[in-house]
Design a protein around this motif. Sequence first.
Motif, PDB file in Angstrom:
ATOM      1  N   VAL A  61       9.991  39.346  64.309  1.00  0.00           N
ATOM      2  CA  VAL A  61       8.891  39.681  65.122  1.00  0.00           C
ATOM      3  C   VAL A  61       9.028  39.470  66.696  1.00  0.00           C
ATOM      4  CG1 VAL A  61       6.537  39.053  65.508  1.00  0.00           C
ATOM      5  CG2 VAL A  61       7.308  39.645  63.243  1.00  0.00           C
ATOM      6  N   LEU A  62       9.668  38.012  66.899  1.00  0.00           N
ATOM      7  CA  LEU A  62       9.681  37.548  68.232  1.00  0.00           C
ATOM      8  C   LEU A  62      10.971  38.585  68.982  1.00  0.00           C
ATOM      9  CD1 LEU A  62       9.618  33.825  68.207  1.00  0.00           C
ATOM     10  CD2 LEU A  62       7.892  35.243  69.093  1.00  0.00           C
ATOM     11  N   SER A  63      11.769  38.881  68.452  1.00  0.00           N
ATOM     12  CA  SER A  63      12.890  39.535  69.038  1.00  0.00           C
ATOM     13  C   SER A  63      12.460  41.220  68.948  1.00  0.00           C
ATOM     14  CB  SER A  63      14.126  39.344  68.242  1.00  0.00           C
ATOM     15  OG  SER A  63      14.155  39.724  66.962  1.00  0.00           O
ATOM     16  N   GLU A  64      11.517  41.637  68.164  1.00  0.00           N
ATOM     17  CA  GLU A  64      10.901  43.107  68.137  1.00  0.00           C
ATOM     18  C   GLU A  64      12.299  43.692  67.685  1.00  0.00           C
ATOM     19  OE1 GLU A  64       9.493  44.335  71.728  1.00  0.00           O
ATOM     20  OE2 GLU A  64       7.714  42.827  71.619  1.00  0.00           O
ATOM     21  N   LEU A  65      13.254  43.309  66.575  1.00  0.00           N
ATOM     22  CA  LEU A  65      14.186  44.049  66.020  1.00  0.00           C
ATOM     23  C   LEU A  65      13.497  44.511  64.649  1.00  0.00           C
ATOM     24  CD1 LEU A  65      16.995  41.661  66.696  1.00  0.00           C
ATOM     25  CD2 LEU A  65      16.570  43.786  67.698  1.00  0.00           C
ATOM     26  N   ASN A  66      14.058  45.880  64.221  1.00  0.00           N
ATOM     27  CA  ASN A  66      13.843  46.391  63.166  1.00  0.00           C
ATOM     28  C   ASN A  66      14.839  46.291  62.126  1.00  0.00           C
ATOM     29  OD1 ASN A  66      13.374  48.273  60.899  1.00  0.00           O
ATOM     30  ND2 ASN A  66      12.668  49.709  62.111  1.00  0.00           N
ATOM     31  N   PRO A  67      14.809  45.526  60.987  1.00  0.00           N
ATOM     32  CA  PRO A  67      15.789  45.056  60.107  1.00  0.00           C
ATOM     33  C   PRO A  67      16.453  46.218  59.430  1.00  0.00           C
ATOM     34  CG  PRO A  67      13.789  44.567  59.305  1.00  0.00           C
ATOM     35  CD  PRO A  67      13.505  44.880  60.478  1.00  0.00           C
ATOM     36  N   PHE A  68      16.051  47.207  59.569  1.00  0.00           N
ATOM     37  CA  PHE A  68      16.344  48.562  58.797  1.00  0.00           C
ATOM     38  C   PHE A  68      17.089  49.466  59.699  1.00  0.00           C
ATOM     39  CE2 PHE A  68      13.070  46.720  55.898  1.00  0.00           C
ATOM     40  CZ  PHE A  68      13.802  46.398  55.049  1.00  0.00           C
ATOM     41  N   VAL A  69      17.165  48.908  60.906  1.00  0.00           N
ATOM     42  CA  VAL A  69      17.734  49.921  62.001  1.00  0.00           C
ATOM     43  C   VAL A  69      18.923  48.957  62.520  1.00  0.00           C
ATOM     44  CG1 VAL A  69      17.594  51.020  64.373  1.00  0.00           C
ATOM     45  CG2 VAL A  69      15.790  51.182  62.625  1.00  0.00           C
ATOM     46  N   VAL A  70      18.744  47.756  62.786  1.00  0.00           N
ATOM     47  CA  VAL A  70      19.854  47.036  63.376  1.00  0.00           C
ATOM     48  C   VAL A  70      20.849  46.594  62.315  1.00  0.00           C
ATOM     49  CG1 VAL A  70      20.305  44.846  64.546  1.00  0.00           C
ATOM     50  CG2 VAL A  70      18.276  46.166  65.007  1.00  0.00           C
ATOM     51  N   ASN A  71      21.886  47.095  62.255  1.00  0.00           N
ATOM     52  CA  ASN A  71      23.116  47.127  61.032  1.00  0.00           C
ATOM     53  C   ASN A  71      23.345  45.730  60.671  1.00  0.00           C
ATOM     54  OD1 ASN A  71      23.223  49.882  61.017  1.00  0.00           O
ATOM     55  ND2 ASN A  71      24.900  49.921  62.321  1.00  0.00           N
ATOM     56  N   TRP A  72      23.536  44.751  61.589  1.00  0.00           N
ATOM     57  CA  TRP A  72      23.880  43.471  61.046  1.00  0.00           C
ATOM     58  C   TRP A  72      22.802  42.677  60.390  1.00  0.00           C
ATOM     59  CZ3 TRP A  72      21.338  39.154  63.189  1.00  0.00           C
ATOM     60  CH2 TRP A  72      20.554  39.383  64.384  1.00  0.00           C
ATOM     61  N   ILE A  73      21.574  43.032  60.803  1.00  0.00           N
ATOM     62  CA  ILE A  73      20.521  42.633  60.126  1.00  0.00           C
ATOM     63  C   ILE A  73      20.365  43.119  58.746  1.00  0.00           C
ATOM     64  CG2 ILE A  73      17.962  41.901  59.998  1.00  0.00           C
ATOM     65  CD1 ILE A  73      17.821  41.954  63.018  1.00  0.00           C
ATOM     66  N   THR A  74      20.557  44.395  58.531  1.00  0.00           N
ATOM     67  CA  THR A  74      20.527  44.972  57.289  1.00  0.00           C
ATOM     68  C   THR A  74      21.609  44.515  56.352  1.00  0.00           C
ATOM     69  OG1 THR A  74      19.740  47.059  58.217  1.00  0.00           O
ATOM     70  CG2 THR A  74      20.748  47.226  56.210  1.00  0.00           C
ATOM     71  N   ALA A  75      22.760  44.107  56.984  1.00  0.00           N
ATOM     72  CA  ALA A  75      23.657  43.565  56.139  1.00  0.00           C
ATOM     73  C   ALA A  75      23.603  42.144  55.588  1.00  0.00           C
ATOM     74  CB  ALA A  75      25.022  43.810  57.062  1.00  0.00           C
ATOM     75  N   LYS A  76      22.900  41.481  56.690  1.00  0.00           N
ATOM     76  CA  LYS A  76      22.513  39.939  56.158  1.00  0.00           C
ATOM     77  C   LYS A  76      21.477  40.049  54.974  1.00  0.00           C
ATOM     78  CE  LYS A  76      21.672  36.721  59.009  1.00  0.00           C
ATOM     79  NZ  LYS A  76      20.967  35.813  60.080  1.00  0.00           N
ATOM     80  N   ILE A  77      20.485  40.975  54.985  1.00  0.00           N
ATOM     81  CA  ILE A  77      19.445  41.201  53.924  1.00  0.00           C
ATOM     82  C   ILE A  77      20.043  41.579  52.592  1.00  0.00           C
ATOM     83  CG2 ILE A  77      17.672  42.584  53.180  1.00  0.00           C
ATOM     84  CD1 ILE A  77      16.787  42.701  56.192  1.00  0.00           C
ATOM     85  N   ILE A  78      20.873  42.412  52.628  1.00  0.00           N
ATOM     86  CA  ILE A  78      21.769  42.981  51.425  1.00  0.00           C
ATOM     87  C   ILE A  78      22.741  41.844  50.813  1.00  0.00           C
ATOM     88  CG2 ILE A  78      23.562  44.278  50.623  1.00  0.00           C
ATOM     89  CD1 ILE A  78      22.683  46.427  52.566  1.00  0.00           C
TER      90      ILE A  78
END
Length: 126
Positions: A61-78
């Motif tokens: 929320v603070l960084s305003e990143l979308n976890p399903f658009v930013v690939n490295w966040i998506t990878a971490k979630i998976i």
Amino acid sequence: MEYYALVKHIHMSAAGLSLIGFLLRGYWMLTNSVLLQTKPSKILPHIIDTVLLVAAIVLLVLSELNPFVVNWITAKIILLVAYVILGTIALKRGKTKKIKVIAFVASLASVLAIFAIASIKPALSF
């Protein structure tokens, strides 16, 4: 962004505590220790992991990143989902010691991949 550094520190500390706790519980599983069945070893991981996940959400929320658009966040979630499933097999649901050990090693590989991605995220481009 004034809280970002504090929340990141909380997130990283909780991640470290979560890994240490998982390694300890994995050791107890391997040695058939009764400590794996104690109340603290069943409750503390949930508290630590809740702090870890809440901090992760606050960071998003603070960084305003979308976890399903930013690939490295998506990878971490998976990888997180894989870690949770494999960890459950390793510590609870595995039918044999061999299955538990394989799941434990695979879950460690997942969490180490999460740590690696967290370390190289700015350079990650896929």
